[in-house]
Design an enzyme around this catalytic site. Structure first.
Site, PDB file in Angstrom:
ATOM      1  N   ARG A  62      73.057 -44.150  13.363  1.00 30.49           N
ATOM      2  CA  ARG A  62      72.512 -44.259  11.996  1.00 30.49           C
ATOM      3  C   ARG A  62      72.118 -42.876  11.469  1.00 30.49           C
ATOM      4  O   ARG A  62      72.318 -42.563  10.306  1.00 30.49           O
ATOM      5  CB  ARG A  62      71.281 -45.170  11.978  1.00 30.49           C
ATOM      6  CG  ARG A  62      71.458 -46.571  12.500  1.00 30.49           C
ATOM      7  CD  ARG A  62      72.328 -47.476  11.662  1.00 30.49           C
ATOM      8  NE  ARG A  62      73.743 -47.150  11.724  1.00 30.49           N
ATOM      9  CZ  ARG A  62      74.518 -47.359  12.793  1.00 30.49           C
ATOM     10  NH1 ARG A  62      74.029 -47.875  13.892  1.00 30.49           N
ATOM     11  NH2 ARG A  62      75.803 -47.053  12.735  1.00 30.49           N
TER      12      ARG A  62
ATOM     13  N   HIS B 284      58.707 -46.917   5.894  1.00 28.35           N
ATOM     14  CA  HIS B 284      59.238 -47.359   7.191  1.00 28.35           C
ATOM     15  C   HIS B 284      59.672 -46.198   8.078  1.00 28.35           C
ATOM     16  O   HIS B 284      60.480 -46.362   8.975  1.00 28.35           O
ATOM     17  CB  HIS B 284      60.408 -48.329   6.962  1.00 28.35           C
ATOM     18  CG  HIS B 284      60.005 -49.550   6.207  1.00 28.35           C
ATOM     19  ND1 HIS B 284      60.807 -50.142   5.252  1.00 28.35           N
ATOM     20  CD2 HIS B 284      58.869 -50.291   6.245  1.00 28.35           C
ATOM     21  CE1 HIS B 284      60.177 -51.195   4.746  1.00 28.35           C
ATOM     22  NE2 HIS B 284      58.997 -51.298   5.330  1.00 28.35           N
TER      23      HIS B 284
END
Length: 225
Positions: free
Chosen positions: A56, A104
């Site tokens: 990612r 987050h």
């Protein structure tokens, strides 16, 4: 100087080619969320989790900010702007925004696996299992997993309460506690939502711009500046 608070979700990053776990199959890049994005997953198979976030991170570093990111940065010419993002990429910063709160976490940093307040920059895209924090525990991605507290949520709520103008971009308001932030915006504040599929938003008088972020955000910014 008026205060603009912008809350961004996955939709703005998706247009830079970054997939999200909100895709129709409920998977994130083919992985079950429970296998890669929970504390239990890290306990079971830390190598798999580390590799997942390395991939990612590589994708984030290869992605480029889009016209929505650049447009939001232009707001700083005329307003005091804070961007609160649910996204773990650094595209807002690379697009020129200088005041970004990551609800987050941010994938380009690592954190201690026993003390989340200990965070470190990552050199490149790969975090190896033998890299440890100052306490000797393995480093993991600096992201909030499902089942973990969202430590920045109180600060974000306070920021929302100070808004003169509130803009919601690329979020379905499906992820809590972030979705509850709109409740902290004062009732008389002008509110905009930019999304190709605007959800039913109860009790909030939003001005709706039913476009993708790359179309709708530059349109809105041109109106405001």
């Amino acid at each position: 100087m008026k205060k603009i608070v912008v809350l961004t979700g996955a939709g703005i990053s998706a247009e830079s080619g970054l997939k999200t776990f909100r895709d129709s199959d409920g998977l994130w890049e083919g992985y079950d969320i429970a296998e890669v994005a929970t504390p239990e997953a890290w306990q079971r198979n830390p190598q798999l989790v580390q590799e997942f976030y390395n991939m990612r991170r590589k994708a984030v570093l290869e992605a480029k900010p889009n016209s929505a990111h650049y447009a939001l940065a232009k707001l700083e010419d005329k307003y005091d702007v804070t961007i609160i993002t649910q996204n773990i990429d650094d595209l807002h910063e690379r697009g020129g925004s200088t005041n970004v709160l990551h609800l987050h976490g941010i994938i380009t940093r690592s954190q201690s696996s026993i003390n989340p307040k200990l965070t470190y920059p990552i050199n490149g895209w790969e975090l190896k299992m033998d890299e440890v924090c100052e306490l000797g525990s393995p480093l993991r991605a600096h992201v909030v997993w499902f089942g973990e507290d969202v430590p920045m949520i109180s600060k974000a709520a306070m920021i929302c309460s100070t808004a003169d103008i509130f803009i919601l971009v690329g979020s379905s308001l499906a992820v809590y506690p972030a979705a509850g932030l709109v409740n902290y915006v004062a009732p008389d504040v002008t509110k905009y939502i930019v999304d190709p599929k605007i959800p039913a938003i109860s009790q909030h008088n939003f001005i709706k711009i039913e476009e993708k972020a790359t179309m709708g955000v530059p349109m809105l910014v041109n109106q405001l500046v």
